[in-house]
Design an enzyme around this catalytic site. Sequence first.
Site, PDB file in Angstrom:
ATOM      1  N   ASP A 277      11.067  28.764  26.354  1.00  0.00           N
ATOM      2  CA  ASP A 277      12.258  28.001  25.953  1.00  0.00           C
ATOM      3  C   ASP A 277      12.704  27.009  27.018  1.00  0.00           C
ATOM      4  O   ASP A 277      13.883  26.667  27.100  1.00  0.00           O
ATOM      5  CB  ASP A 277      13.434  28.945  25.610  1.00  0.00           C
ATOM      6  CG  ASP A 277      13.067  29.994  24.576  1.00  0.00           C
ATOM      7  OD1 ASP A 277      12.492  29.607  23.555  1.00  0.00           O
ATOM      8  OD2 ASP A 277      13.353  31.178  24.800  1.00  0.00           O
TER       9      ASP A 277
ATOM     10  N   GLY B 255       8.645  28.917  19.079  1.00  0.00           N
ATOM     11  CA  GLY B 255       8.844  27.589  18.529  1.00  0.00           C
ATOM     12  C   GLY B 255       9.330  26.619  19.575  1.00  0.00           C
ATOM     13  O   GLY B 255       9.759  27.002  20.661  1.00  0.00           O
ATOM     14  N   HIS B 256       9.224  25.338  19.264  1.00  0.00           N
ATOM     15  CA  HIS B 256       9.854  24.340  20.108  1.00  0.00           C
ATOM     16  C   HIS B 256      10.410  23.229  19.225  1.00  0.00           C
ATOM     17  O   HIS B 256       9.897  22.954  18.149  1.00  0.00           O
ATOM     18  CB  HIS B 256       8.901  23.787  21.175  1.00  0.00           C
ATOM     19  CG  HIS B 256       7.593  23.312  20.642  1.00  0.00           C
ATOM     20  ND1 HIS B 256       6.433  24.026  20.796  1.00  0.00           N
ATOM     21  CD2 HIS B 256       7.250  22.194  19.972  1.00  0.00           C
ATOM     22  CE1 HIS B 256       5.432  23.371  20.242  1.00  0.00           C
ATOM     23  NE2 HIS B 256       5.898  22.251  19.736  1.00  0.00           N
TER      24      HIS B 256
ATOM     25  N   GLN C 284       5.438  29.755  25.034  1.00  0.00           N
ATOM     26  CA  GLN C 284       6.115  30.668  25.947  1.00  0.00           C
ATOM     27  C   GLN C 284       6.100  30.132  27.388  1.00  0.00           C
ATOM     28  O   GLN C 284       5.999  28.941  27.603  1.00  0.00           O
ATOM     29  CB  GLN C 284       5.494  32.079  25.880  1.00  0.00           C
ATOM     30  CG  GLN C 284       5.761  32.800  24.580  1.00  0.00           C
ATOM     31  CD  GLN C 284       4.561  32.794  23.659  1.00  0.00           C
ATOM     32  OE1 GLN C 284       3.469  32.392  24.012  1.00  0.00           O
ATOM     33  NE2 GLN C 284       4.767  33.237  22.432  1.00  0.00           N
TER      34      GLN C 284
ATOM     35  N   LYS D  14       9.694  22.646  26.565  1.00  0.00           N
ATOM     36  CA  LYS D  14       8.326  22.112  26.469  1.00  0.00           C
ATOM     37  C   LYS D  14       8.172  21.180  25.274  1.00  0.00           C
ATOM     38  O   LYS D  14       7.375  20.251  25.317  1.00  0.00           O
ATOM     39  CB  LYS D  14       7.323  23.270  26.352  1.00  0.00           C
ATOM     40  CG  LYS D  14       7.221  24.150  27.568  1.00  0.00           C
ATOM     41  CD  LYS D  14       6.123  25.171  27.425  1.00  0.00           C
ATOM     42  CE  LYS D  14       6.351  26.128  26.275  1.00  0.00           C
ATOM     43  NZ  LYS D  14       7.579  26.925  26.406  1.00  0.00           N
TER      44      LYS D  14
END
Length: 431
Positions: free
Chosen positions: A14, A41-42, A224, A17
């Site tokens: 988190d 997720g991003h 991650q 990225k």
Amino acid sequence: MSKRLVITGSQWGDEGKGKITDFFACKASMVVRYQGGNNAGHSVMFDGKKFSLQSIPSGIFNPATVNVMANGMVINPASLVGELEKLHREGVTDYQLYISDRAAMVMPWHADLDGAAEQLKGDTKIGTTKKGIGPAYCDKYSRSGLRMGDLLEPEYFAKRLREALELKNRELKSFGLPTYRFEDVFDQYMGYAETLGYRICDTYELINDALREKESKILFEGAQGMMLCIDHGTYPYVTSSTPSASSVPVGAGISPKWVENVVGVAKAYCTRVGEGPFPTEFFGDTADGIRQRGHEYGTVTGRPRRIGWFDAVVARYTARLAGIDYWAIMLLDVLSGMDKVYICTAYECDGEILTSPPSTISRLERCKPVLEEIDGWKEDISGITEYDKLPEGARNYLQRIEELTEVPVGVVSVGPDRIQTILRAEELIKF
């Protein structure tokens, strides 16, 4: 030869990225996701909209970019189809996406077993997203898992599926969970084969051919962060793969000689989702303010993230492990307006000063942060585009991070949009 850039998280995930990957992906001819699954997720801003990607590479918004889901991933076909359908509804339909035929598949029973194992652990639960990622990796390494390429050969897939169900239905019964019928799963996954089959290929050839093209720019992105690495993170409160740049060669199917220019993404502070030790964590109004200003809630789960001061012990450790060449310091603007900011320079544990994280949770839980106080800054920095125009307090803070971690700051993010990004490193400017 081609230009290569690796984006890796350096904390507990988190870190932001998504923005940095998106920033460079718009210039890349190929974006390769080399590990992880749809458990991380991003968020990416595109055309004035916010998109939350879980397993799809960040270059998906550029029609000219080749996007590769490589062999190091574990791919959930149901989730992937859902992601693509959501993109289509938002008008994103012109893209190039290829899926490795060697990538492990997440099957429906993996999520069931993930949740059951977490429940069984009670107070010692890992805090997984219960997406089935861990069980899918377990099956991969026990040689009992199914792979995306299996979908292209229905008879072979049927054989492998029967073998898997014989074992997995026994496991499900042991937890008191419903079992699966072969016909139901077979039909379901043949449906995914019809939808995704033309995207499944030998991505080894695709990536290695691109590496040899003189003008190509290839971006490798992970999920991650390094402190969730199965080998080097806060075990057992970790993910099931290695987010490090070190895993790019295996996860993408390339030689280590191709890895260059590793960007370590780090927040100007630290966050963590889920269980596990977090030495610089703090609470109260300051933490709540950072959480609100930084919108610190999980992309996949929506869980509020835990807040901590910047941990230079972790940053130096992950920089050495991943071979980080430059920092991308994210969300620096979130710290604006604070009288004082803090950096953890070491840990104190049982009377001993530590400069790298201990291997056991029991010892890490006893670690207390040695904090260094730095004067903050009051100015709004969200519109600044040049490093030298940042307030003195902000520059002092970044310089201290460089000194403590022995890695230069190459990127500074002062807001969520692409234009709110300051580049300092020549190699990154030229990418």
